[in-house]
Scaffold this motif. Structure first.
Motif, PDB file in Angstrom:
ATOM      1  N   SER A 163      -3.525  -9.525  -7.328  1.00  0.00           N
ATOM      2  CA  SER A 163      -2.188 -10.090  -7.201  1.00  0.00           C
ATOM      3  C   SER A 163      -1.984 -10.529  -5.753  1.00  0.00           C
ATOM      4  O   SER A 163      -2.734 -10.116  -4.868  1.00  0.00           O
ATOM      5  N   GLN A 164      -0.993 -11.345  -5.545  1.00  0.00           N
ATOM      6  CA  GLN A 164      -0.717 -11.794  -4.182  1.00  0.00           C
ATOM      7  C   GLN A 164      -0.113 -10.649  -3.382  1.00  0.00           C
ATOM      8  O   GLN A 164       0.828  -9.986  -3.833  1.00  0.00           O
ATOM      9  N   VAL A 165      -0.651 -10.414  -2.222  1.00  0.00           N
ATOM     10  CA  VAL A 165      -0.170  -9.350  -1.351  1.00  0.00           C
ATOM     11  C   VAL A 165       0.078  -9.925   0.031  1.00  0.00           C
ATOM     12  O   VAL A 165      -0.601 -10.852   0.467  1.00  0.00           O
ATOM     13  N   THR A 166       1.034  -9.329   0.711  1.00  0.00           N
ATOM     14  CA  THR A 166       1.367  -9.832   2.040  1.00  0.00           C
ATOM     15  C   THR A 166       0.319  -9.421   3.059  1.00  0.00           C
ATOM     16  O   THR A 166      -0.137 -10.236   3.860  1.00  0.00           O
ATOM     17  N   ASP A 189       1.134  -3.008  -0.797  1.00  0.00           N
ATOM     18  CA  ASP A 189       1.968  -3.458  -1.900  1.00  0.00           C
ATOM     19  C   ASP A 189       3.125  -2.481  -2.034  1.00  0.00           C
ATOM     20  O   ASP A 189       2.892  -1.289  -2.258  1.00  0.00           O
ATOM     21  N   THR A 190       4.319  -2.958  -1.888  1.00  0.00           N
ATOM     22  CA  THR A 190       5.526  -2.126  -1.979  1.00  0.00           C
ATOM     23  C   THR A 190       5.441  -0.890  -1.093  1.00  0.00           C
ATOM     24  O   THR A 190       5.826   0.209  -1.505  1.00  0.00           O
ATOM     25  N   THR A 199      -4.803 -13.565  -1.847  1.00  0.00           N
ATOM     26  CA  THR A 199      -5.520 -12.637  -2.717  1.00  0.00           C
ATOM     27  C   THR A 199      -6.960 -12.384  -2.287  1.00  0.00           C
ATOM     28  O   THR A 199      -7.673 -11.624  -2.937  1.00  0.00           O
ATOM     29  N   SER A 223       0.558  -1.412  -9.239  1.00  0.00           N
ATOM     30  CA  SER A 223      -0.309  -1.245  -8.088  1.00  0.00           C
ATOM     31  C   SER A 223      -1.387  -2.324  -8.072  1.00  0.00           C
ATOM     32  O   SER A 223      -1.816  -2.811  -9.118  1.00  0.00           O
ATOM     33  N   ALA A 224      -1.811  -2.681  -6.888  1.00  0.00           N
ATOM     34  CA  ALA A 224      -2.827  -3.716  -6.746  1.00  0.00           C
ATOM     35  C   ALA A 224      -4.204  -3.153  -7.064  1.00  0.00           C
ATOM     36  O   ALA A 224      -4.523  -2.020  -6.725  1.00  0.00           O
ATOM     37  N   ALA A 252      -4.991  -3.344   0.704  1.00  0.00           N
ATOM     38  CA  ALA A 252      -3.859  -4.256   0.592  1.00  0.00           C
ATOM     39  C   ALA A 252      -2.580  -3.457   0.488  1.00  0.00           C
ATOM     40  O   ALA A 252      -2.535  -2.413  -0.174  1.00  0.00           O
ATOM     41  N   VAL A 294      -8.122  -9.319  -4.481  1.00  0.00           N
ATOM     42  CA  VAL A 294      -6.981  -8.548  -4.995  1.00  0.00           C
ATOM     43  C   VAL A 294      -6.463  -9.245  -6.246  1.00  0.00           C
ATOM     44  O   VAL A 294      -6.462 -10.476  -6.308  1.00  0.00           O
TER      45      VAL A 294
END
Lengths: 114, 112
Positions: free
Chosen positions: B27-30, B97-98, B74, B1-2, B95, B25
């Motif tokens: 991690s990189q998130v879309t 994420d998945t 990020t 998880s971010a 953010a 963030v």
């Protein structure tokens, strides 16, 4: 516009009892999520249930989804004082699903009495 | 998880000033989003922060009032411009994420 509507808006129970919160929504969805917020802080993601799922468990949490009635419920079993928080259901703002922003219900404020 | 970090966590601002909130963030998130939560209310989506292009605003929110930047995958900022007491709220960065949406702790702004 807000799609999810939780009820009750407030719920007070004794520690150890089970707490059930309900959420209704208006349009078709491909998933529904539940979040917890403690005292106006950030939201904690609890569980995501997809439209092809009817029930999902995570620890003391049980979530059901009835797409025919456009409703979901969150059950917290054996409640603890630390469960005192506001609980929100959320659905995708648009039809795209997981990559969309969410629309949140008004929330249920749960108080666990020690 | 971010994991999402926001700052400031809280601030008291004077009417007519502007404040920029930062969101980082781990991690990189879309997808990144900004929400507002007015006192005692639920969350309302302000805008989607798009990397490398202008943010997408929801009905009732405009760029002049809430300019948003997202220079990379990020990081994002939200500015609350020309503040009035009605802008007193918690502003939350999130953010995706998945398929799940994760939130920062929020920035509680009080405008006097």
């Amino acid at each position: 516009s807000q799609q999810g509507e939780e009820d009750p808006q407030a719920l007070s129970i004794q520690e150890g009892e089970n707490a059930t919160m309900n959420c209704s929504y208006k349009t078709s969805i491909n998933n529904l999520q539940w979040y917890r917020q403690n005292s106006g802080r950030g939201l904690v993601h609890l569980i995501l249930i997809r439209s092809n799922e009817r029930e999902k468990h995570s620890g003391r949490l049980r979530v059901t989804l009835d797409t025919s009635k456009k409703s979901s419920s969150l059950l917290i079993t054996a409640s603890r004082a630390a469960d005192t928080a506001s609980y929100f259901c959320a659905t995708p703002l648009y039809s795209g699903g997981g990559a969309d922003g969410l629309t949140f219900g008004k929330g249920t404020h749960l108080i666990i009495q020690p | 998880s971010a994991v999402i970090s926001q700052k400031p966590s809280r601030d008291i601002c004077q009417r007519g000033t502007s404040l920029t909130i930062q969101c980082q963030v781990d991690s990189q998130v879309t997808m990144m989003f900004w929400y507002r939560q007015q006192p005692g209310q639920s969350l309302t989506l302000i805008a989607t922060a798009n990397q490398g292009s202008e943010a997408t605003y929801e009905s009732g929110f405009v760029i002049d009032k809430f300019p948003i930047s997202r220079p990379n995958l990020t990081f994002s900022t939200l500015t609350v411009s020309n503040m009035s007491p009605e802008d007193s709220s918690i502003y939350l960065c999130s953010a995706a994420d998945t398929g799940e949406l994760f939130f920062g702790e929020g920035s509680r702004l009080t405008v006097l």
